[in-house]
Design an enzyme around this catalytic site. Structure first.
Site, PDB file in Angstrom:
ATOM      1  N   ASP A   1       0.838  -1.199   0.000  1.00 46.78           N
ATOM      2  CA  ASP A   1       0.000   0.000   0.000  1.00 46.78           C
ATOM      3  C   ASP A   1       0.876   1.252   0.000  1.00 46.78           C
ATOM      4  O   ASP A   1       1.928   1.298   0.656  1.00 46.78           O
ATOM      5  CB  ASP A   1      -0.898  -0.017   1.242  1.00 46.78           C
ATOM      6  CG  ASP A   1      -1.800   1.178   1.314  1.00 46.78           C
ATOM      7  OD1 ASP A   1      -2.622   1.351   0.404  1.00 46.78           O
ATOM      8  OD2 ASP A   1      -1.655   1.962   2.277  1.00 46.78           O
TER       9      ASP A   1
ATOM     10  N   GLU B   1       1.612  -0.077  -5.194  1.00 48.47           N
ATOM     11  CA  GLU B   1       0.574   0.906  -5.487  1.00 48.47           C
ATOM     12  C   GLU B   1       1.235   2.265  -5.706  1.00 48.47           C
ATOM     13  O   GLU B   1       1.678   2.914  -4.753  1.00 48.47           O
ATOM     14  CB  GLU B   1      -0.445   0.994  -4.351  1.00 48.47           C
ATOM     15  CG  GLU B   1      -1.572   1.983  -4.655  1.00 48.47           C
ATOM     16  CD  GLU B   1      -2.384   2.369  -3.434  1.00 48.47           C
ATOM     17  OE1 GLU B   1      -3.589   2.628  -3.575  1.00 48.47           O
ATOM     18  OE2 GLU B   1      -1.816   2.453  -2.330  1.00 48.47           O
TER      19      GLU B   1
END
Length: 1642
Positions: A251, A275
């Site tokens: 993330d 990401e």
């Protein structure tokens, strides 16, 4: 971000185990189609951390764990009230994911991305505010829930994506979690230098600011700090060891320095998704620049923004050049330019951090175009939860994370079906392996292809005056599709033909829907993609078909019968025939009404006239003749003193004896005075009796011979009382006994004069008259006469106790064993045995010698106090006086006819293998009272044959049956004493020349004469001579053949006809005197002229003709069995009771004899001349046996006797006549024609039964399987990973095996309880019900699985039918007919396998319900026809109605021959395990070719079954016989060769292996055929068959489990080696024991 899935139950290894298909399905015959029930349509997980190629096969479903599903059992309505605030927890959890696993799998998405799992700060329902990395989020569930969920997902073939928060921690601590564990030191976080006022990332931030400042105010970790790195790596490794994960999603990776990720890649074996939440390509380029060989990729935000620009028509993104849909192309080019592999990128349309598409543009066609781009492009698609329900929502207010349960998890939503459809095509067509190629794009269109499998035309639907919708897209250079018809997979029914040059004009969708064009062969109907739960229930249609189909089938059946009637009658008059049928059935209805009225006490309105002479029909069955019905033996009308007396005379006899005879009772005691005292009172006028009494007192052990053939030499009655060799043996005892003896036998016609009175005892009255009871009501009298040989000092006296009765008086030597009916036969033996018992009790006889079964039953009538020593002389134990018992009524009738009480004890003494056996009481007497001793066969080898072949002797101890070769009177000193051998052979040469001249044979001493003289019968093997004659005459030009003697049965008649054909073919070399009685001088000349005597008897207990010919210088050629072989000659041994095999062996023995040197033949002839068989040696051997014997007890007669039904009585009467009618040459041709016609009908009926058995065994289950397979697999791709032995053994496939094995036991129990006809009718009705279940499942697909299991539980109804096949052909031989029948039945079943596999391959993915329904209806019609055929009164022969399987004693028989069948069962069980193991291993290693392998395997087995049957019945197979069977049964190395071919042979090796595996089928069939040779009865066969089915089913499950869960090649080789060694050892045991326990040999 997304929500997690289920947790793992146990810590898996760091490297995930391999995926294999699910466990496979039913009994060994139907393993093929059931194995394909859940054939995977894509690759399963490998045994390592998945590579990017493995991930290319995946499609990801992203969930927010808190919003996907609640872990409880709430309904969808109740779940809607569980989320009061979207900014807090709503109640979803890891267990909820398991609850809705089928919902995810239904989308054909096989990877799951869930929310981060760590404990979060307050309000962190999404998981991205971690406070304690090493603790799980308690709101989602426990750690155990997490492990269980992830492990279950992995076991189901779903990859798990672990979402890792590495950039920051949560906003702070709360009461639930400690602050920032393990990052509680402020030095571990980045400073706020250069950041905004709140330390957040400023607008237009530099790259350093993005990496070092706080994202939304979340404390930003310093990933360059060693401790931070160490803790993050430690956490990842901990999760790797404890949880089943397959990929890491990092993330906010775009907020972390790029150099961190190459380092992290070195710490984990898993691939990583970064990401990079930005539309700036330069930011992504920074991460690519430092990646080097690091194994990570990205969630493709550049393509996400390009997708929005194209399909959602949002504001253009300046960073990506182009306009709208053009940006899809330019973004790809930019990514390729910087080095990113687009095949590893995550393609998505929306996620937890973005607005939902439909909130940006409320246009479903545009949304479907965007989803099609994500699902069908070259990357890894990611579908955000709720997309399948068309959910809307914005990120700003968290409405993009609403709970999914508010939608009700509808599987019928159009978007659910859309994603499911594209997911299926993506997986089924293996698009991951196909190249991606752009073909056309503009501002509103994007066209690409995936290899030669798919052409995708996408449109945004944004058209205006400056951008008009084109009529068609002109596409070129589609060379891979040249000449292919492409159709829209989304069911717009649009198809287009690509030109030979690869050019095509694709029309634009008028509704702006995506066009997914695939080759027409890949097209699937819309119904295929409807999930099972969403399919409609059309019960009205199902009910209509259920009602209409049986009616139509019955009408078609009647129409077919009427068509046959018209064809035979050569006319068509339906109205007249209908009227005639009505008139014919009207009286029957009236009769039924009349009978019903009479039963109710009403006057019968109709009387039925007799069809014969106008009288009434008498339907009563006469149980026997009364005394008044008997007439005198002579034709003068006088009644003899022993028969036909009136009731008064009978009462007078009772009063004379003082016997109290009540109705239905046999006297069980004698007069009050002692028997010996009473007999002593008459000694004055009965000196013979007194002499007998004195002899008994002097020698209490004096033997009484009980027989039906004998001789009374002093009265001149010898041959008149003898039918065969048994009488000669008794005569030998009479002539050469060294002790006094008695002979108790019936008096036949030669004892009576023309007036019917006794001639030889005219001056002597009977010494006693004894009453006997037959059938419970018939009383008969037997007079006992006595005579004795003349007294002599040197010769002991022989006392003859002769029985005179109406039952015996009319018989001559030729009719001793002939009876007009079964009732007469039972009466004969009942009277004889009861009379013998009376005589033995009256005289106090304690030593009885029984010749064959004739008087063996007399022991049942003797009182317990009389301790009898019994000896059985087995002259011909093949005939042992048996009657089939059938129903309880018939059993009671037989016992009443024999006047034996029907009790459990009497059953145990008299019954064997479902038949009343007259020898059983005698043998049980020996077993219980004489330590099993007392059976003496008439030759040593025949003794061995008796004990090995006849199961009723198996309770005797080993070695109990001894053999004493019969003596032949006149053998002492006959030899060559006083005879010149040279003169004898000169006389033989002269006799041969004279015979040749007289009978038209070629004359010359060089010719060798092969002669058979005797009764032309089946037992004597005369048909073998006729079959072998041609081979002998062709191979030896000097051979001549003679067959002479009366024809004794139909086999003899066939032999005569066959030999007549040989006479025509070889003139002057064959004299066929079959049917001629050769006697006198002609016989002497024939015996003297013979060079070789042919004695090919199938069984010959002793044999006298061979001695007779041998003493005249003839050499024997024959079967080395029983009493044969005692004379010199050339012999063969038959291993199988097969005509062709024995004929070939006879021909070989004859040719050996004819090819032998003359000196050798002369030496054998001289040896035969010197052979001696002294009678005194025989008598001495019997005397030795007598010194070891003991005795038995008496039983009471029955009172109540149930009556058989008339039909049953008539059946057994007709059957008895069929088996016992004497051969009549005049009626032979007619009887043979009738029998041939009857046998033809019998074979046709049984072959139809085999067809029904095969269809019942396969077709309903296969059709149900196909439908269930399509119901479960239609539009769905299943991935199964990491199976274990336990998981496979507990799978639905294994459950089928358990149901099958259990039903085999249940139906076998029914098969033992019901008559065969009733059971077969039940099986036919179950077949109809099974097909109906299949049809109902077609109209109610939700019930398909339940109905399939019910169907599977009835699939074993065929099992007991295996014991009923050819029930009406009792003379069918296992050796003769077994290979052909086995080949036919196995070929039928293999043909069903081929049809099943072919149907599965064609139906996979078709969901063509109309085809299924048509097949089901056709199968129902056939099943109904079978049922109608079997439910008709004359559908099958009466054998099936009256026969019963009687398992009493079957266990004893099986224990007697336990070694062979136990070894065979172990071998078949091991072969079933090997089959399951092989298929499961192939399934795992070559999953893509499994279906083709199955088809090749099924075809090979079909061909092998047919070829094996042809080989076994061929001349070569008959010649090789058991040697061929042994070689095929023990064929080694089949599985070893299979393993080598499968593991190292590639695709060619796989197909060769499919061919070789047919040998496995051949081996198993051969073992089954060999087992039949060792099972004596149908009862034992059906029990062993059931045992093999049960063990085979369970062993298949075990094989599938070991093969599916097996890992390394070393483990596979270990199993193969153990199997081959164990099977070879078991096969050796089987072959060794089979020779000893084979009872199929003659």
């Amino acid at each position: 971000m997304a929500a997690p899935r289920r947790a793992a139950t146990a810590a898996p290894p760091a490297v995930p185990p391999a995926a294999v298909p699910p466990a496979v399905a039913p009994a060994a015959r139907w393993l093929l189609p059931l194995l394909l029930l859940l054939v995977p349509c894509a690759t399963a997980a490998p045994k390592r951390a998945p590579s990017w190629d493995d991930w290319g096969r995946r499609a990801v479903y992203q969930v927010v764990t808190d919003r996907f599903a609640t872990p409880g059992t709430q309904t969808a309505v109740a779940e809607q009230t569980t989320c009061p605030s979207l900014s807090d927890y709503c109640g979803g959890g890891w267990r909820g994911i398991l609850r809705r696993l089928d919902y995810i799998q239904g989308l054909n998405l096989n990877a799951l991305w869930t929310s981060p799992i760590s404990a979060n700060s307050f309000g962190g329902y999404h998981g991205y505010w971690p406070t304690n990395f090493f603790s799980t989020n308690p709101y989602f569930g426990s750690e155990e829930d997490l492990r269980t969920t992830l492990q279950e997902l992995s076991d189901q073939g779903i990859y798990n994506i672990l979402d890792v928060v590495i950039n920051h921690v949560g906003y702070g601590s709360d009461v639930h979690t400690p602050a920032y564990q393990p990052f509680s030191d402020p030095d571990l976080f980045n400073s706020c230098d250069g950041c905004g006022a709140y330390c957040d990332i400023p607008d237009n931030a530099t790259l350093e600011q993005r990496w070092d400042c706080e994202l939304s105010g979340l404390p930003d970790l310093n990933q360059s700090h060693p401790y931070v790195r160490q803790q993050l790596a430690s956490w990842v490794k901990t999760m790797q060891g404890q949880l089943s994960i397959h990929l890491l999603r990092l993330d906010a990776a775009g907020n972390v320095h790029p150099d961190f990720f190459p380092w992290l890649d070195e710490q984990t074996p898993f691939q990583m998704w970064l990401e990079i939440f930005s539309d700036q390509l330069e930011l992504l380029d920074e991460y690519e620049a430092v990646r080097g060989g690091a194994n990570y990729s990205y969630l493709s935000f550049p393509l996400y923004y390009a997708t929005l620009d194209c399909f959602a028509n949002v504001a253009p993104i300046d960073d990506i050049p182009g306009v709208q849909c053009e940006k899809l192309s330019t973004a790809r080019k930019a990514l390729h330019h910087m080095g990113a592999d687009t095949r590893r990128l995550g393609f998505f349309v929306e996620n937890h951090d973005t607005d939902r598409f439909l909130s940006l543009r409320d246009d479903l066609p545009a949304y479907r175009n965007a989803l099609a781009h994500a699902l069908l492009s070259e990357g890894i698609p990611v579908i955000y939860y709720g997309a399948e329900q068309g959910m809307r929502g914005l990120n700003v207010d968290s409405t993009n994370r609403e709970p999914l349960w508010q939608t009700g998890y509808s599987v019928s939503h159009p978007l659910y079906t859309f994603i499911r459809t594209l997911g299926w095509y993506r997986g089924w067509m293996d698009l991951w392996a196909e190249p991606f190629e752009e073909h056309y794009f503009d501002t509103a269109t994007y066209v690409f292809s995936r290899g030669s499998k798919m052409l995708v035309v996408l449109t945004s639907g944004v058209y205006n005056s400056s951008n008009l919708r084109p009529d068609a897209y002109q596409l070129t250079e589609l060379h891979q599709f040249a000449g292919t018809t492409l159709c829209d997979a989304l069911h717009s029914w649009y198809c287009v033909q690509v030109g030979p040059s690869g050019a095509v004009a694709v029309e634009a969708s008028p509704t702006n829907e995506p066009l997914v064009l695939v080759p027409s062969k890949w097209m699937r109907l819309p119904e295929f993609f409807v999930p099972l739960a969403a399919r409609p229930v059309l019960w009205q249609q199902g009910l209509a078909v259920t009602l209409v189909t049986p009616a139509v089938a019955a009408l078609v059946w009647l129409a077919g019968l009427y068509a046959l009637h018209c064809w035979y009658a050569k006319r068509f008059q339906p109205l007249a025939d209908l009227a005639a049928a009505w008139r014919a059935n009207a009286p029957r209805c009236a009769c039924l009404y009349s009978a019903r009225a009479a039963a109710e006490g009403k006057p019968a309105p109709v009387s039925l006239p007799s069809p014969l002479a106008g009288g009434t029909v008498d339907t009563s069955v006469k149980s026997g003749r009364t005394g008044s019905e008997w007439v005198a033996c002579a034709g003068n009308g006088n009644t003899s003193s022993y028969g036909g007396g009136s009731g008064d005379e009978f009462e007078a006899d009772q009063s004379d004896w003082g016997v109290d005879l009540e109705e239905g009772a046999l006297p069980t005691r004698w007069p009050s005075v002692g028997v010996m005292e009473y007999l002593g009172s008459v000694k004055a006028r009965r000196c013979l009796l007194q002499s007998l009494v004195d002899s008994l007192k002097a020698d209490p052990g004096m033997v009484m011979h009980v027989c039906l053939e004998y001789a009374v030499p002093h009265l001149g009655l010898v041959s008149e009382l003898q039918y065969g060799g048994l009488g000669k043996v008794v005569e030998t005892f009479i002539a050469h006994t060294t002790r006094p003896m008695m002979v108790c036998a019936p008096m036949y016609r030669p004892f009576y004069g023309e007036d019917g009175r006794v001639v030889h005892f005219a001056s002597t009255s009977p010494i006693m008259t004894v009453p006997v009871l037959v059938g419970g009501t018939q009383r008969k009298l037997v007079d006992v006469y006595i005579t004795s040989t003349p007294a002599s000092v040197d010769v002991p006296p022989i006392f003859f106790l002769l029985l005179a009765s109406e039952v015996f008086c009319h018989r001559t030597r030729g009719t001793i064993y002939q009876h007009a009916s079964e009732e007469e036969e039972l009466t004969f033996f009942s009277v004889f045995n009861q009379a013998v018992a009376h005589v033995a009790e009256a005289l106090g006889v304690t030593s009885m010698q029984f010749h064959d079964y004739h008087g063996a039953l007399s022991l049942m009538y003797l009182p317990p106090r009389l301790q009898v020593r019994a000896l059985l002389v087995a002259h011909n134990a093949d005939y042992n006086g048996t009657w089939h018992l059938g129903s309880a009524e018939r059993e009671a009738w037989i016992y009443s006819m024999l006047n034996i009480p029907l009790t459990r004890h009497s059953r145990s003494l008299c019954e064997h293998a479902g038949r009343f056996n007259m020898l059983r009481p005698l043998l049980e007497h020996m077993r219980l009272w004489q330590q099993g001793l007392g059976v003496v066969a008439v030759s040593p080898r025949y003794a061995t044959r008796c004990y090995d072949k006849f199961s009723f002797m198996w309770k005797l101890p080993p070695g109990a049956v001894c053999g004493v070769l019969n003596g032949l009177p006149g053998s002492e000193g006959h030899a060559t004493e006083g005879v010149n051998v040279g003169d004898l052979f000169a006389r033989k040469a002269s006799a041969k020349l004279a015979l040749q001249l007289a009978k038209g044979l070629q004359v010359g001493e060089q010719h060798r004469l092969l002669v058979f003289l005797g009764r032309i019968t089946h037992q004597k093997g005369c048909d073998l001579i006729a079959l072998a004659a041609r081979d002998i005459l062709i191979a030896c030009p000097t051979a001549q053949i003679v067959m002479a003697g009366p024809v004794g049965d139909e086999t003899g008649e066939k032999a005569r006809v066959l030999l007549d054909k040989v006479v025509d073919e070889f003139p002057g070399r064959v004299w066929n005197a079959a049917g001629q009685y050769v006697a006198g001088e002609e016989k002497e000349r024939l015996c003297l002229a013979t060079d070789f005597f042919l004695c090919p008897s199938r069984f010959e207990p002793c044999g006298l003709a061979d001695i007779e010919f041998g003493w005249l210088g003839a050499v024997q050629i024959g079967h080395n069995t029983g009493g044969l072989g005692k004379m010199p000659g050339y012999y063969y041994t038959a291993e199988l009771d097969c005509v062709q095999d024995q004929a070939l062996r006879l021909a070989d023995a004859a040719l050996r004899a004819l090819a032998a040197p003359p000196a050798e033949v002369r030496a054998l002839a001289e040896q035969a001349l010197r052979a001696q068989f002294p009678p005194r040696r025989m008598v001495a051997a019997y005397d030795r046996v007598w010194r070891r014997l003991r005795g038995m007890r008496f039983k009471v007669a029955p009172v109540d006797v149930p009556q058989m039904a008339p039909a049953e009585a008539h059946f057994y009467a007709d059957q008895w006549l069929e088996d016992n009618t004497p051969y009549d040459p005049k009626a032979a041709e007619e009887r043979q024609a009738q029998r041939a016609h009857r046998e033809l009908r019998t074979w046709a009926g049984n072959l139809l039964l085999l067809l029904m058995q095969a269809s019942r065994r396969a077709l309903p289950s296969v059709l149900s399987l196909l439908w269930l397979s399509d119901c479960l697999k239609a539009g769905s791709i299943q991935y199964v990973t990491a199976p274990t032995v336990a998981s496979i053994a507990a799978s639905p496939t294994a459950t089928y095996f358990y149901c099958y094995a259990g039903s085999a036991l249940a139906f076998q129990a029914l098969g033992l309880l019901l008559p065969p006809l009733r059971y077969i009718q039940l099986a036919a009705c179950v077949n109809v019900a099974a097909v109906l279940l299949v049809l109902w499942s077609l109209w109610a697909p939700q019930a398909a699985e339940v109905l399939y299991l019910i169907n599977a539980s009835t699939a074993a109804t065929w099992g007991p039918m295996a014991a009923f096949i050819f029930l009406d052909l009792p003379k069918a031989s296992v050796s003769e007919h077994g290979p052909a029948v086995m080949g036919y039945a196995d070929a039928l079943q293999r043909a069903m396998s081929v049809a099943a596999v072919t149907a599965i391959m064609r139906s996979q993915g078709s969901a063509d319900i109309s085809g299924f329904r048509a097949g089901g209806i056709a199968l129902l019609v056939v099943a109904i026809w079978f049922a109608i055929w079997l439910l008709r009164p004359n559908g099958l022969s009466p054998h099936f109605r009256h026969y019963r399987l009687r398992p009493r004693g079957a266990l004893t028989l099986l224990l007697r021959l336990r070694r062979a069948w136990m070894a065979a069962t172990a071998v078949t069980t091991l072969d079933s395990f090997a089959l399951g193991f092989l298929l499961s291993t192939i399934y795992k290693l070559q999953y893509e070719l499994t279906q083709w392998y199955m088809l090749a395997f099924a075809l090979t087995c079909l061909a092998a079954s047919a070829a094996l049957a042809v080989l076994l019945i061929s001349r070569l197979g008959r010649r090789l016989g058991l040697r061929l069977m042994y070689g095929l049964a023990a064929l080694p190395g089949v599985v070893l060769l299979q393993a080598v071919l499968v593991m190292y042979g590639g695709v060619p090796g796989l197909y060769i292996a499919a061919t070789v595996v047919g040998a496995l089928n051949i081996r198993t069939n051969m073992v089954g055929l060999l087992t039949l040779h060792t099972l004596p009865t149908r009862e034992t066969f059906t029990l062993i068959k059931t045992l093999q089915v049960v063990l085979g089913s369970l062993s298949i499950v075990l094989g599938l489990a070991f093969g599916g869960a097996g890992g390394s090649p070393a483990e596979i080789w270990a199993v193969v080696a153990v199997y081959e060694g164990l099977r070879l050892a078991l096969a050796a045991v089987l072959l060794r024991t089979h020779r000893r326990e084979n009872i199929a040999k003659p």
